[in-house]
Design a protein around this motif. Structure first.
Motif, PDB file in Angstrom:
ATOM      1  N   GLU A   1       1.290  -4.045  26.564  1.00  0.00           N
ATOM      2  CA  GLU A   1       0.419  -2.903  26.316  1.00  0.00           C
ATOM      3  C   GLU A   1      -1.009  -3.158  26.760  1.00  0.00           C
ATOM      4  OE1 GLU A   1       0.809  -2.111  22.180  1.00  0.00           O
ATOM      5  OE2 GLU A   1       2.934  -1.595  22.295  1.00  0.00           O
ATOM      6  N   ALA A   2      -1.351  -4.437  26.914  1.00  0.00           N
ATOM      7  CA  ALA A   2      -2.715  -4.769  27.347  1.00  0.00           C
ATOM      8  C   ALA A   2      -2.846  -4.783  28.866  1.00  0.00           C
ATOM      9  CB  ALA A   2      -3.122  -6.130  26.780  1.00  0.00           C
ATOM     10  N   ASP A   3      -1.736  -4.625  29.575  1.00  0.00           N
ATOM     11  CA  ASP A   3      -1.790  -4.644  31.038  1.00  0.00           C
ATOM     12  C   ASP A   3      -2.582  -3.448  31.554  1.00  0.00           C
ATOM     13  OD1 ASP A   3      -0.270  -6.891  30.936  1.00  0.00           O
ATOM     14  OD2 ASP A   3       1.625  -5.915  31.474  1.00  0.00           O
ATOM     15  N   THR A   4      -3.231  -3.631  32.689  1.00  0.00           N
ATOM     16  CA  THR A   4      -4.004  -2.551  33.306  1.00  0.00           C
ATOM     17  C   THR A   4      -3.166  -1.758  34.300  1.00  0.00           C
ATOM     18  OG1 THR A   4      -4.801  -4.104  34.981  1.00  0.00           O
ATOM     19  CG2 THR A   4      -6.174  -3.795  33.025  1.00  0.00           C
ATOM     20  N   THR A   5      -1.879  -1.996  34.319  1.00  0.00           N
ATOM     21  CA  THR A   5      -0.967  -1.289  35.222  1.00  0.00           C
ATOM     22  C   THR A   5      -0.598   0.071  34.625  1.00  0.00           C
ATOM     23  OG1 THR A   5       0.936  -2.310  34.143  1.00  0.00           O
ATOM     24  CG2 THR A   5      -0.037  -3.496  36.004  1.00  0.00           C
ATOM     25  N   PRO A   6      -0.024   0.974  35.442  1.00  0.00           N
ATOM     26  CA  PRO A   6       0.447   2.258  34.896  1.00  0.00           C
ATOM     27  C   PRO A   6       1.424   2.074  33.739  1.00  0.00           C
ATOM     28  CG  PRO A   6       0.385   2.360  37.294  1.00  0.00           C
ATOM     29  CD  PRO A   6       0.081   0.949  36.928  1.00  0.00           C
TER      30      PRO A   6
END
Length: 287
Positions: free
Chosen positions: A185-190
């Motif tokens: 959930e912390a990823d900056t991906t879509p």
């Protein structure tokens, strides 16, 4: 109390030593030596037992620069007594005169850090250049230089980090998992954005996992963008159904295929609401 000295030689010798280091640098060092005058001057005879301990205490504060001027708080800490008791402790020494002056002189400072110093008449200062401290201390030549160069601080820290440290992202991911969070959930991906937005609506994580396994993150984000225009009574259930059922855009809202960044001629849909009551029976156990 006054003593009548038989000689003017001070009873204490403060030896200022300049210990030679590499590159012709010198490190200050001081030693306290007892002179025969301690006995021959009559000071030892006149020194009462109550003043002997304060004198030894005062002399123990010799600094590398050859100064003796401890504060009241330093004396109290060394003896393990209250600061208010130091004056009574030092009084026998301040009342003892040698060469017409108190053997210990109170120091009153504007900062309030009052203390004591040894009478200048009680000690003589001498200077000594020490070219080989090891030879002087052991009477043996210094050992041969090492056949290798010891590692510096930077090299030690780098080796320690290489062996024991772990990437920050890896550690943060473990912490998130330990707290019950999905680190994705912390990823900056879509996909990361879709997970965050779905979870904030109240969609359970297992449902999010299933949804994003079967459908793309772009589909989920598109339905999440349209959700405010749907007027759904249960946003979490509705958006899951919308993604799974590939719901069309709200009325008056062009489909993604027709929308163009160069010609965003969209109709005003600020008040356009589409409510679908035909939702699949999605039940989540929120316990």
């Amino acid at each position: 109390m006054n003593s009548t000295p038989s000689t003017t030689t001070p009873p204490f010798i403060i030896e200022h030593r300049q210990v030679e280091q590499e590159k012709r640098n010198f490190v200050p060092e001081a030693k306290l030596l007892l002179a025969p005058a301690l006995r021959t001057s009559g000071l030892l005879t006149e020194l009462p037992d109550t003043a002997a301990r304060p004198l030894l205490t005062l002399l123990s504060f010799l600094t590398p620069n050859g100064d003796i001027h401890p504060t009241i708080h330093e004396i109290a800490e060394a003896l393990g007594i209250a600061a208010g008791s130091v004056r009574d402790f030092m009084e026998p020494l301040t009342q003892l005169h040698w060469q017409g002056a108190p053997l210990a002189i109170p120091l009153l400072r504007e900062s309030g850090m009052d203390g004591y110093m040894l009478s200048p008449k009680a000690a003589v200062h001498v200077h000594k250049l020490v070219l080989d401290a090891h030879l002087e201390a052991t009477m043996e030549p210094a050992p041969e230089p090492l056949g290798y160069v010891p590692a510096g601080r930077e090299a030690i820290v780098a080796a320690s980090r290489a062996k024991y440290a772990r990437p920050r992202a890896e550690v943060e991911r473990e912490i998130e998992e330990a707290l019950g969070h999905d680190p994705r959930e912390a990823d900056t991906t879509p996909e990361g954005e879709a997970r965050r937005r779905l979870y904030s609506l109240g969609v359970p994580r297992d449902e999010i996992e299933s949804l994003l396994t079967e459908h793309s993150a772009q589909e989920a984000l598109q339905q999440l963008d349209w959700l405010p225009l749907r007027g759904a009574k249960s946003p979490a259930r509705f958006v899951v159904a919308a993604v799974r059922g590939h719901y069309e855009p709200p009325a008056g809202y062009p489909s993604p295929e027709l929308a163009s960044a160069d010609d965003p001629s969209l109709v005003d849909v600020a008040t356009t609401v589409e409510v679908s009551e035909d939702l699949p029976d999605i039940r989540w156990d929120l316990q």
